[in-house]
Design an enzyme around this catalytic site. Sequence first.
Site, short mmCIF file in Angstrom:
data_model
loop_
_atom_site.label_atom_id
_atom_site.label_comp_id
_atom_site.label_asym_id
_atom_site.label_seq_id
_atom_site.Cartn_x
_atom_site.Cartn_y
_atom_site.Cartn_z
N HIS A 281 0.84 -1.21 0.00
CA HIS A 281 0.00 0.00 0.00
C HIS A 281 0.87 1.25 0.00
O HIS A 281 1.85 1.35 0.71
CB HIS A 281 -1.04 0.01 1.13
CG HIS A 281 -0.50 0.08 2.52
ND1 HIS A 281 -0.13 1.27 3.10
CD2 HIS A 281 -0.29 -0.87 3.45
CE1 HIS A 281 0.28 1.03 4.35
NE2 HIS A 281 0.21 -0.26 4.59
N ASP A 293 6.40 0.59 6.52
CA ASP A 293 4.94 0.49 6.37
C ASP A 293 4.44 1.61 5.48
O ASP A 293 4.13 2.69 5.96
CB ASP A 293 4.29 0.54 7.75
CG ASP A 293 2.81 0.25 7.68
OD1 ASP A 293 2.33 -0.22 6.63
OD2 ASP A 293 2.12 0.49 8.69
N GLU A 327 -4.74 2.29 2.76
CA GLU A 327 -4.86 1.15 3.69
C GLU A 327 -5.00 1.64 5.12
O GLU A 327 -5.77 1.11 5.90
CB GLU A 327 -3.63 0.24 3.56
CG GLU A 327 -3.77 -1.09 4.31
CD GLU A 327 -3.34 -1.01 5.76
OE1 GLU A 327 -3.70 -1.92 6.55
OE2 GLU A 327 -2.64 -0.07 6.16
N GLU A 328 -4.22 2.67 5.46
CA GLU A 328 -4.10 3.04 6.88
C GLU A 328 -5.37 3.57 7.51
O GLU A 328 -5.67 3.23 8.64
CB GLU A 328 -2.96 4.06 7.06
CG GLU A 328 -1.57 3.54 6.71
CD GLU A 328 -1.08 2.44 7.64
OE1 GLU A 328 -1.81 2.03 8.54
OE2 GLU A 328 0.06 1.99 7.44
N ASP A 355 3.07 -6.38 3.53
CA ASP A 355 2.70 -5.26 4.41
C ASP A 355 3.05 -5.58 5.86
O ASP A 355 2.29 -5.31 6.77
CB ASP A 355 1.20 -4.94 4.26
CG ASP A 355 0.81 -3.70 5.06
OD1 ASP A 355 1.71 -2.91 5.41
OD2 ASP A 355 -0.39 -3.53 5.34
N HIS A 425 4.10 2.83 12.43
CA HIS A 425 3.24 4.00 12.68
C HIS A 425 3.90 5.07 13.57
O HIS A 425 3.22 5.75 14.32
CB HIS A 425 1.90 3.59 13.32
CG HIS A 425 1.09 2.68 12.46
ND1 HIS A 425 -0.15 2.20 12.85
CD2 HIS A 425 1.32 2.17 11.22
CE1 HIS A 425 -0.64 1.43 11.89
NE2 HIS A 425 0.23 1.38 10.90
ZN LIG Z 1 0.73 -1.20 6.38
#
Ligand SMILES: [Zn+2]
Length: 458
Positions: A281, A293, A327-328, A355, A425
Amino acid sequence: MMNKLSLAALALLIFAFASQAQKHEKNLRTIFDEALTNGQSYPMLEYLSLNIGHRLSGSPSAAAAVEYTRQQMEQLGFDKVFLQEVMVPHWVRGQKEIGRIVNAKTFGTKDVNVIALGNSVGTGPNGLLAEVIEVQSLDELEKLGKKNIEGKIVFFNRPMDPKHIHTGHAYGGAGDQRVKGPSEAAKYGAVGAINRSLTLALNDVPHTGSLIYEEGIPQIPAVAISTIGADYLSKTLKANKGLKFYLETHCEMLPDVLSYNVIGELTGSELPNEYIVVSGHLDSWDVGDGSHDDGAGCVQAIEAVRIFKATGIRPKRTLRAVMFMNEENGLRGGKEYARVAKEKGEKHVAALESDSGGFTPRGFGINASQEAISRIQSWSSLLAPFDLRKIVKGYGGADINPMEDQGVVLIGLMPDSQRYFDYHHTADDTFDKVNKRELELGAAAMAALIYLIDQEGI
Ligand SMILES: [Zn+2]
């Protein structure tokens, strides 16, 4: 006579099988050699991370990432490169958050590191000051009831369980507090939520991630606090029952924005109307640069298809590198891709997503029938020389999951998971945390598996 004939047929079959296996061995070796000697995943990630940076849905940098990956696949000579429109949420963080513990006895204050959860409403410039109540689970809210929760900030402090060997399981086991916690707390009159960061690391870096507000429930501001901050808040709360917490966040949800999934194809030579997806993503959180990520997954997907082109291994089926958007904090890209595939009646044989970070690949998690899983497991002797030893029933990936009801074999690349949630994140998810060889091995692992699926069918 019959016996002799069937023996000859059997011998022929064994010979064909052996020579097929030899061909696969040779091609898999070629795939890995290309990734490790002429790999493009690392320079692509370097550009995406350092020149474009983090790319939350709806942001100008997300648009730049769309354009960069589109151009990249065109320059690499993919047969067809196109954008798929999708409307995405546009959440913005605004000014830096403030999290402040206010001692009830001395009125002394101590600032702690917090970060607003994605999709959260903000407190606005006046902030929010309220007492704090700590819980370990969503169930505990019901036991405490409205009389203990109303008007307070709920502090969800259940840590990820360190006993899991695969850290993804520990993440899954604690994630309900972040995703559902704020709305669950609001049902009992809470005015805010603080979540212990979802990580096994003890440090002062808070981890964001999305929450989902339940319809019809008041939307309350929510933040994540670093694990050091969470331990400190918990300890202080025990000694100082009436302490208050001051929260100030400036985030808000703006109207949806037009964005895109980016798709690049290598056309199949025999079955061009059958598709194999390899994906990541393209969006990331708005801190760090989203290298693990999921910049890693995107460049690995492009690289997996590039390897076929560069080595001259011609796929029978059409290979599609897909960079999913959003996606997030919405999954709109994955949902739209599945919707269009269904509407057009495109036959997707399998979809593979990376991912889980750009770390050393260990194998694959498969969400499919036992028959499909067994078939992939039957190739284990071909994959083992590359240390891809884990071929297990598992989860494919958030973006490909919407294709589940179309009977697509869904597969997730499984890298080593031990360090992923140190960075996930956070502002620490940056390019310097990605190891070149580990990233390349992951890309080669993806190319190897789609090669076998393409050649052998599934
Ligand atoms: Zn991800």
